[in-house]
Design an enzyme around this catalytic site. Structure first.
Site, PDB file in Angstrom:
ATOM      1  N   HIS A 169       0.952  -1.041  -0.009  1.00  0.00           N
ATOM      2  CA  HIS A 169       0.206   0.013  -0.004  1.00  0.00           C
ATOM      3  C   HIS A 169       0.860   1.155  -0.003  1.00  0.00           C
ATOM      4  O   HIS A 169       1.860   1.258   0.294  1.00  0.00           O
ATOM      5  CB  HIS A 169      -0.927   0.145   1.014  1.00  0.00           C
ATOM      6  CG  HIS A 169      -0.307   0.059   2.481  1.00  0.00           C
ATOM      7  ND1 HIS A 169      -0.130  -1.215   3.334  1.00  0.00           N
ATOM      8  CD2 HIS A 169      -0.085   0.958   3.363  1.00  0.00           C
ATOM      9  CE1 HIS A 169       0.376  -0.848   4.339  1.00  0.00           C
ATOM     10  NE2 HIS A 169       0.550   0.420   4.484  1.00  0.00           N
ATOM     11  N   HIS A 221       3.869   7.164   3.830  1.00  0.00           N
ATOM     12  CA  HIS A 221       4.766   6.036   3.590  1.00  0.00           C
ATOM     13  C   HIS A 221       4.226   4.963   2.648  1.00  0.00           C
ATOM     14  O   HIS A 221       3.201   5.255   1.944  1.00  0.00           O
ATOM     15  CB  HIS A 221       4.892   5.166   5.051  1.00  0.00           C
ATOM     16  CG  HIS A 221       3.678   4.539   5.493  1.00  0.00           C
ATOM     17  ND1 HIS A 221       2.823   5.040   6.489  1.00  0.00           N
ATOM     18  CD2 HIS A 221       3.131   3.254   5.081  1.00  0.00           C
ATOM     19  CE1 HIS A 221       1.961   4.161   6.745  1.00  0.00           C
ATOM     20  NE2 HIS A 221       2.041   3.114   5.897  1.00  0.00           N
ATOM     21  N   GLU A 230       7.521   0.787   5.107  1.00  0.00           N
ATOM     22  CA  GLU A 230       6.899  -0.056   5.960  1.00  0.00           C
ATOM     23  C   GLU A 230       7.202  -1.453   5.197  1.00  0.00           C
ATOM     24  O   GLU A 230       6.899  -1.485   4.174  1.00  0.00           O
ATOM     25  CB  GLU A 230       5.291   0.165   6.390  1.00  0.00           C
ATOM     26  CG  GLU A 230       4.505  -0.824   6.938  1.00  0.00           C
ATOM     27  CD  GLU A 230       3.111  -0.566   7.063  1.00  0.00           C
ATOM     28  OE1 GLU A 230       2.628   0.329   6.548  1.00  0.00           O
ATOM     29  OE2 GLU A 230       2.404  -1.454   8.014  1.00  0.00           O
TER      30      GLU A 230
HETATM   31  C1  MC0 Z   1      -1.398   0.513  11.018  1.00  0.00           C
HETATM   32  C2  MC0 Z   1      -0.222   0.556   9.938  1.00  0.00           C
HETATM   33  C3  MC0 Z   1      -0.524  -0.472   8.829  1.00  0.00           C
HETATM   34  O1  MC0 Z   1      -0.241  -0.247   7.864  1.00  0.00           O
HETATM   35  O2  MC0 Z   1      -0.636  -1.800   9.124  1.00  0.00           O
HETATM   36  C4  MC0 Z   1       0.542   1.693   9.642  1.00  0.00           C
HETATM   37  O3  MC0 Z   1       0.830   1.855   8.575  1.00  0.00           O
HETATM   38  S1  MC0 Z   1       0.831   2.690  10.906  1.00  0.00           S
HETATM   39  C5  MC0 Z   1       1.381   4.287  10.388  1.00  0.00           C
HETATM   40  C6  MC0 Z   1       1.665   5.040  11.398  1.00  0.00           C
HETATM   41  N1  MC0 Z   1       3.027   4.609  12.274  1.00  0.00           N
HETATM   42  C7  MC0 Z   1       4.107   4.949  11.937  1.00  0.00           C
HETATM   43  O4  MC0 Z   1       4.538   5.709  11.183  1.00  0.00           O
HETATM   44  C8  MC0 Z   1       5.173   4.313  12.519  1.00  0.00           C
HETATM   45  C9  MC0 Z   1       6.567   4.853  12.445  1.00  0.00           C
HETATM   46  N2  MC0 Z   1       6.760   6.323  12.222  1.00  0.00           N
HETATM   47  C10 MC0 Z   1       7.761   6.903  13.387  1.00  0.00           C
HETATM   48  O5  MC0 Z   1       8.164   6.000  14.103  1.00  0.00           O
HETATM   49  C11 MC0 Z   1       7.593   8.178  13.295  1.00  0.00           C
HETATM   50  O6  MC0 Z   1       6.572   8.757  12.582  1.00  0.00           O
HETATM   51  C12 MC0 Z   1       8.902   8.919  12.590  1.00  0.00           C
HETATM   52  C13 MC0 Z   1       9.035   8.502  11.248  1.00  0.00           C
HETATM   53  C14 MC0 Z   1      10.247   8.491  13.356  1.00  0.00           C
HETATM   54  C15 MC0 Z   1       8.881  10.167  12.628  1.00  0.00           C
HETATM   55  O7  MC0 Z   1       8.574  10.740  13.896  1.00  0.00           O
HETATM   56  P1  MC0 Z   1       8.260  12.317  14.174  1.00  0.00           P
HETATM   57  O8  MC0 Z   1       7.549  13.043  13.282  1.00  0.00           O
HETATM   58  O9  MC0 Z   1       8.174  12.262  15.602  1.00  0.00           O
HETATM   59  O10 MC0 Z   1       9.916  12.716  13.832  1.00  0.00           O
HETATM   60  P2  MC0 Z   1      10.575  14.094  13.665  1.00  0.00           P
HETATM   61  O11 MC0 Z   1       9.618  15.318  13.343  1.00  0.00           O
HETATM   62  O12 MC0 Z   1      11.746  14.410  14.675  1.00  0.00           O
HETATM   63  O13 MC0 Z   1      11.016  13.933  12.108  1.00  0.00           O
HETATM   64  C16 MC0 Z   1      12.538  13.441  11.876  1.00  0.00           C
HETATM   65  C17 MC0 Z   1      12.664  13.877  10.461  1.00  0.00           C
HETATM   66  O14 MC0 Z   1      11.908  12.953   9.357  1.00  0.00           O
HETATM   67  C18 MC0 Z   1      11.058  13.555   8.702  1.00  0.00           C
HETATM   68  N3  MC0 Z   1       9.799  12.662   8.694  1.00  0.00           N
HETATM   69  C19 MC0 Z   1       8.882  12.435   9.610  1.00  0.00           C
HETATM   70  N4  MC0 Z   1       7.923  11.393   9.067  1.00  0.00           N
HETATM   71  C20 MC0 Z   1       8.250  11.278   7.838  1.00  0.00           C
HETATM   72  C21 MC0 Z   1       7.382  10.818   6.890  1.00  0.00           C
HETATM   73  N5  MC0 Z   1       6.443   9.949   7.073  1.00  0.00           N
HETATM   74  N6  MC0 Z   1       8.105  10.607   5.646  1.00  0.00           N
HETATM   75  C22 MC0 Z   1       9.172  11.238   5.244  1.00  0.00           C
HETATM   76  N7  MC0 Z   1      10.000  12.151   6.160  1.00  0.00           N
HETATM   77  C23 MC0 Z   1       9.319  12.246   7.467  1.00  0.00           C
HETATM   78  C24 MC0 Z   1      10.693  14.714   9.533  1.00  0.00           C
HETATM   79  O15 MC0 Z   1      10.186  15.721   8.640  1.00  0.00           O
HETATM   80  C25 MC0 Z   1      11.905  14.935  10.064  1.00  0.00           C
HETATM   81  O16 MC0 Z   1      12.960  15.578   8.750  1.00  0.00           O
HETATM   82  P3  MC0 Z   1      13.924  17.047   8.966  1.00  0.00           P
HETATM   83  O17 MC0 Z   1      14.627  16.926  10.283  1.00  0.00           O
HETATM   84  O18 MC0 Z   1      14.585  17.033   7.648  1.00  0.00           O
HETATM   85  O19 MC0 Z   1      12.707  17.924   9.305  1.00  0.00           O
HETATM   86 CO    CO Z   2       0.626   1.275   6.371  1.00  0.00          CO
END
Ligand code: MC0
Ligand code: CO
Length: 134
Positions: free
Chosen positions: A7, A79, A130
């Site tokens: 996805h 993602h 992912e």
């Molecule tokens: C249910 C499920 C499923 O399909 O089964 C799902 O998908 S659940 C989907 C939801 N779950 C997840 O997303 C889980 C994994 N995600 C995470 O752990 C977090 O969202 C992070 C990716 C670590 C980002 O966390 P957070 O926003 O707190 O971090 P941050 O603001 O310090 O961001 C660090 C840097 O990464 C960038 N950044 C943050 N999110 C981003 C994304 N989605 N795509 C691209 N870049 C991204 C920010 O702009 C920043 O860059 P700069 O420093 O350059 O400004």
């Molecule tokens: Co997902």
């Protein structure tokens, strides 16, 4: 190692509007919203013939998509999810190659009932990846 595209996820600031756009404007088959408290999101699946689109909306305090929506106020591609056959083997290979696996490093059960892991966007050209075991 990676297989099919499972996805593409789009974070949306208004879930009802996201549903309306995909169902009524684009004419796609859209699921009911599904809460995923373990992931801090509410998910809607858009079924396409060759893949899915996942509409994501924050759920609860500290949702992992809140920061992204704060920066991207109209929403945006959050993602991409690739399928793997063996998620632990994939994780170990990625760690060996220096990629950062997010969270505890242990797979969680995702919205499709299968184990998932996330890889840091800064390690993959600014794209959050992912992996889902199928
Ligand atoms: C249910 C499920 C499923 O399909 O089964 C799902 O998908 S659940 C989907 C939801 N779950 C997840 O997303 C889980 C994994 N995600 C995470 O752990 C977090 O969202 C992070 C990716 C670590 C980002 O966390 P957070 O926003 O707190 O971090 P941050 O603001 O310090 O961001 C660090 C840097 O990464 C960038 N950044 C943050 N999110 C981003 C994304 N989605 N795509 C691209 N870049 C991204 C920010 O702009 C920043 O860059 P700069 O420093 O350059 O400004
Ligand atoms: Co997902």
């Amino acid at each position: 190692m990676i297989g099919r595209l499972n996805h593409v996820a789009i974070a949306v600031p208004d879930l009802a509007e996201g549903i309306r756009l995909y169902r009524d404007v684009l004419g796609a088959k859209v699921s009911d919203p599904q809460d995923e408290p373990d992931h801090g999101v509410t998910v809607v699946f858009v079924e396409l013939p060759n893949t899915k689109i996942e509409l994501l909306y924050p759920l609860g305090e500290g949702s992992p998509i809140q920061g992204f929506l704060d920066k991207n106020t109209s929403g945006g591609i959050h993602h991409v999810c690739y399928e793997v056959e063996d998620i632990l083997a994939a994780r170990d290979q990625l760690l060996k190659n220096g990629a950062r696996v997010l969270g505890t490093g242990e797979p969680k059960i995702g919205a499709h009932g299968k184990p998932v892991l996330f890889l840091h966007p800064k390690d993959f050209n600014g794209t959050l990846v992912e992996l889902e075991q199928v």
